[in-house]
Design a protein around this motif. Structure first.
Motif, mmCIF file in Angstrom:
data_model
loop_
_atom_site.group_PDB
_atom_site.id
_atom_site.type_symbol
_atom_site.label_atom_id
_atom_site.label_comp_id
_atom_site.label_asym_id
_atom_site.label_seq_id
_atom_site.Cartn_x
_atom_site.Cartn_y
_atom_site.Cartn_z
ATOM 1 N N TYR A 54 0.841 -1.201 0.000
ATOM 2 C CA TYR A 54 0.000 0.000 0.000
ATOM 3 C C TYR A 54 0.878 1.253 0.000
ATOM 4 N N LEU A 55 0.551 2.189 -0.854
ATOM 5 C CA LEU A 55 1.157 3.515 -0.816
ATOM 6 C C LEU A 55 0.458 4.276 0.307
ATOM 7 N N ASP A 56 1.233 4.743 1.272
ATOM 8 C CA ASP A 56 0.675 5.280 2.513
ATOM 9 C C ASP A 56 0.314 6.758 2.356
ATOM 10 N N PHE A 57 -0.912 7.001 1.892
ATOM 11 C CA PHE A 57 -1.410 8.374 1.755
ATOM 12 C C PHE A 57 -2.082 8.864 3.033
ATOM 13 N N SER A 58 -1.936 8.080 4.120
ATOM 14 C CA SER A 58 -2.413 8.518 5.429
ATOM 15 C C SER A 58 -1.254 8.908 6.336
ATOM 16 N N CYS A 59 -0.031 8.505 5.924
ATOM 17 C CA CYS A 59 1.139 8.711 6.774
ATOM 18 C C CYS A 59 0.864 8.142 8.165
ATOM 19 N N ALA A 406 -12.289 1.080 -2.380
ATOM 20 C CA ALA A 406 -11.761 1.205 -3.741
ATOM 21 C C ALA A 406 -10.299 1.657 -3.716
ATOM 22 N N CYS A 407 -9.964 2.570 -2.794
ATOM 23 C CA CYS A 407 -8.569 2.990 -2.654
ATOM 24 C C CYS A 407 -7.681 1.805 -2.302
ATOM 25 N N LYS A 408 -8.111 1.020 -1.339
ATOM 26 C CA LYS A 408 -7.289 -0.102 -0.866
ATOM 27 C C LYS A 408 -7.135 -1.175 -1.941
ATOM 28 N N ARG A 409 -8.203 -1.415 -2.688
ATOM 29 C CA ARG A 409 -8.086 -2.373 -3.796
ATOM 30 C C ARG A 409 -7.046 -1.922 -4.808
ATOM 31 N N GLY A 411 -4.347 -0.301 -4.078
ATOM 32 C CA GLY A 411 -3.017 -0.241 -3.483
ATOM 33 C C GLY A 411 -2.697 1.074 -2.802
ATOM 34 N N LEU A 412 -3.732 1.822 -2.427
ATOM 35 C CA LEU A 412 -3.554 3.105 -1.742
ATOM 36 C C LEU A 412 -4.221 3.021 -0.379
ATOM 37 N N TRP A 413 -3.499 3.420 0.678
ATOM 38 C CA TRP A 413 -4.094 3.471 2.007
ATOM 39 C C TRP A 413 -4.523 4.911 2.270
ATOM 40 N N PRO A 414 -5.843 5.169 2.332
ATOM 41 C CA PRO A 414 -6.322 6.545 2.430
ATOM 42 C C PRO A 414 -6.501 6.992 3.879
ATOM 43 N N PHE A 415 -6.576 8.282 4.076
ATOM 44 C CA PHE A 415 -7.007 8.863 5.348
ATOM 45 C C PHE A 415 -8.429 9.363 5.122
ATOM 46 N N VAL A 416 -9.375 8.767 5.805
ATOM 47 C CA VAL A 416 -10.790 9.108 5.626
ATOM 48 C C VAL A 416 -11.364 9.549 6.959
ATOM 49 N N ASN A 417 -12.056 10.672 6.983
ATOM 50 C CA ASN A 417 -12.743 11.144 8.185
ATOM 51 C C ASN A 417 -14.046 11.806 7.776
ATOM 52 N N MET A 418 -15.140 11.254 8.279
ATOM 53 C CA MET A 418 -16.484 11.760 7.956
ATOM 54 C C MET A 418 -16.656 11.822 6.444
ATOM 55 N N ASN A 419 -16.925 13.002 5.872
ATOM 56 C CA ASN A 419 -17.167 13.089 4.424
ATOM 57 C C ASN A 419 -15.934 13.552 3.661
ATOM 58 N N ARG A 420 -14.753 13.348 4.266
ATOM 59 C CA ARG A 420 -13.539 13.852 3.626
ATOM 60 C C ARG A 420 -12.522 12.734 3.443
ATOM 61 N N THR A 421 -11.691 12.899 2.433
ATOM 62 C CA THR A 421 -10.457 12.129 2.360
ATOM 63 C C THR A 421 -9.309 13.121 2.330
ATOM 64 N N ASP A 442 -7.956 9.117 -7.997
ATOM 65 C CA ASP A 442 -8.834 9.548 -9.092
ATOM 66 C C ASP A 442 -9.804 8.430 -9.468
ATOM 67 N N GLU A 443 -9.284 7.217 -9.623
ATOM 68 C CA GLU A 443 -10.118 6.082 -9.979
ATOM 69 C C GLU A 443 -11.092 5.739 -8.863
ATOM 70 N N ALA A 444 -10.626 5.756 -7.615
ATOM 71 C CA ALA A 444 -11.466 5.381 -6.478
ATOM 72 C C ALA A 444 -12.633 6.339 -6.280
ATOM 73 N N LEU A 445 -12.460 7.585 -6.680
ATOM 74 C CA LEU A 445 -13.539 8.567 -6.530
ATOM 75 C C LEU A 445 -14.758 8.222 -7.356
ATOM 76 N N ASN A 446 -14.611 7.354 -8.334
ATOM 77 C CA ASN A 446 -15.787 6.891 -9.074
ATOM 78 C C ASN A 446 -16.779 6.217 -8.115
ATOM 79 N N ALA A 447 -16.258 5.556 -7.093
ATOM 80 C CA ALA A 447 -17.135 4.919 -6.099
ATOM 81 C C ALA A 447 -17.921 5.962 -5.317
ATOM 82 N N ALA A 448 -17.298 7.091 -5.035
ATOM 83 C CA ALA A 448 -18.006 8.179 -4.371
ATOM 84 C C ALA A 448 -19.003 8.846 -5.309
ATOM 85 N N ASP A 449 -18.613 9.002 -6.572
ATOM 86 C CA ASP A 449 -19.503 9.626 -7.553
ATOM 87 C C ASP A 449 -20.818 8.862 -7.672
ATOM 88 N N ALA A 450 -20.779 7.550 -7.475
ATOM 89 C CA ALA A 450 -21.972 6.733 -7.602
ATOM 90 C C ALA A 450 -23.056 7.099 -6.593
#
Length: 453
Positions: A54-59, A406-409, A411-421, A442-450
């Motif tokens: 996972y690329l650690d985008f949450s640090c 979708a982020c984790k699938r 290979g990205l580890w996101p930081f998510v809190n409430m309605n934000r990433t 960018d790709e994972a946001l398609n899941a949010a767009d739905a």
């Protein structure tokens, strides 16, 4: 980056079983969680026992500012352990003094005395205690949409739902609204108006609470977990002026925003403001060994020249923690890590996130500095209705859960809190790594767009 170990499913299962048998996790219903077993980490990545990287985008918790396993810091801890593992805080020790000097050298103004703690919450606890003793007053003002820690005073100062179960409503804390134009409580139509109205609201709050009863105002310089809301120009300077006028101690909480996160050593540097007390932790040594602290002005330090300070910690200025801080700060200076954070934010992350926002109906606002960014996700860009309700859980939080999965699938580890990433990679992140993560996001946001209208 060295090659990660081959998958070892049996080892992963054993780690998971031991965790579930004995570890009590924070902020969790113990029977409802399924912690990922981690096999290793290096730089901007970590991996599990199944071979997933996972690329650690949450640090982690926005604290591994120099990335995982920085060799200079690992070596410094090893060398210090061979020399002196621990000593009580009442002694003078070379590595503790050097860590304090390096921190003081970088803090704004005359914040030249450093009280070390084990982390950020204890730093806030002690800063508030210092302010109350210095002024002889009891009340402390803090903002909604904030987080200051989970110890007794720190959790009461916090302005998000994590406070509610532990809120005594009697700890001398008063909350107020800080500026946040995208979701403005002041109905402002410009940054200048947001600033002016927020400062007027703060002055009104002080007037009705009684300025002579208020010891301190504490603010995250740039609120972190609550949404990375960069304050409008003039706001922090306005708070500084109000504090000076009423003899109120101004505390800036830089636990998350400090040590390169915003592209400066401290976020206060963006605004030319010097507080009376500054709390830090996290990035001071990237969490390699627990460490935090309070940087103290000359005036407040003088209060305790002849009067004992009634506070202390067995592990204050622990040698291993201080050694890791010395190595971290020196590595950041030698390798241009703070400058890298600024450049990546300005040239890569910021422009890419703004382009992503144009393509995705779920992205309402992009905001941030350095490697400290947030995407405010919405159901409708016009109404700005959050993608999930405030403090949503269970089925109500499904849109954000879908996005995170979708982020984790990818290979990205996101930081998510409430309605934000939040986009908060290490300050050492390379341009290639940042672009890799942004493409997955960018790709994972398609899941949010739905889930948008």
């Amino acid at each position: 980056m060295s090659v990660q170990p081959s998958p070892d499913h049996a080892a992963g299962a054993a780690v998971k079983a031991a965790d579930r048998a004995h570890v009590f996790h924070s902020w969790s219903a113990q029977g409802l969680i399924d912690p990922l077993a981690i096999a290793g980490a290096e730089g901007s990545y970590f991996w599990d026992y199944d071979g997933n990287r996972y690329l650690d985008f949450s640090c982690q918790l926005v604290n591994t500012n120099i990335g995982h396993q920085h060799p200079k810091v690992v070596a410094a801890i090893q060398e210090q352990a061979a020399k002196l593992c621990t000593i009580a805080p009442g002694f003078a020790v070379d590595v503790r003094s050097e860590a304090a000097r390096l921190v003081a050298e970088r803090t704004p103004g005359d914040l030249d005395k450093i009280f070390f703690t084990n982390g950020g919450a204890e730093a806030v606890e002690n800063a508030v205690r210092m302010a109350r003793l210095h002024t002889g007053r009891a009340k402390v003002l803090s903002a909604y949409r904030s987080y200051h820690g989970a110890t007794a005073a720190a959790i009461n100062l916090t302005g998000d739902p994590r406070r509610w179960p532990s809120d005594t409503a009697s700890a001398g804390v008063v909350h107020f609204w800080a500026p946040f134009r995208y979701r403005s409580p002041f109905h402002a139509d410009s940054e200048q108006q947001e600033c002016e109205r927020a400062l007027r609201h703060l002055e009104d709050t002080i007037a009705f609470e009684g300025p002579q009863t208020i010891a301190a105002i504490i603010l995250e310089t740039i609120p972190g977990t609550a949404g990375i809301m960069v304050p409008p120009p003039g706001y922090l300077a306005g708070v500084r002026e109000i504090c000076d006028r009423y003899g109120i101690v101004f505390i800036l909480d830089e636990v998350m925003a400090g040590f390169g996160r915003t592209g400066h050593w401290f976020a206060a540097d963006h605004f030319g403001v010097t507080p009376d007390l500054l709390t830090f932790a996290k990035g001071v040594n990237s969490g390699y060994v627990p460490l935090g602290g309070v940087a103290i002005s000359a005036e407040i330090a003088a209060t305790f020249d002849q009067r004992p300070y009634p506070g202390g910690l067995t592990y204050s200025g622990h040698p291993l923690a201080c050694a890791s801080a010395v190595a971290t700060i020196n590595a950041m200076a030698e390798e241009g890590i703070v400058e890298n954070a600024a450049a990546i934010g300005e040239n890569v992350i910021g422009p890419a996130l703004r382009e992503i926002a144009e393509r995705h109906p779920s992205v309402g606002e992009v905001r941030g500095l350095g490697v400290f960014w947030a995407l405010d996700l919405v159901k409708d860009k016009e109404t700005r209705e959050p993608l999930v309700p405030y403090n949503a859980g269970g089925a109500d939080n499904q849109p954000m859960a879908d996005f995170a999965a979708a982020c984790k699938r990818g290979g990205l580890w996101p930081f998510v809190n409430m309605n934000r990433t939040h986009v908060v990679p290490p300050c050492t992140v390379t341009e290639a790594e940042a672009k890799e993560g942004l493409a997955i996001l960018d790709e994972a946001l398609n899941a949010a767009d739905a889930h948008t209208s």
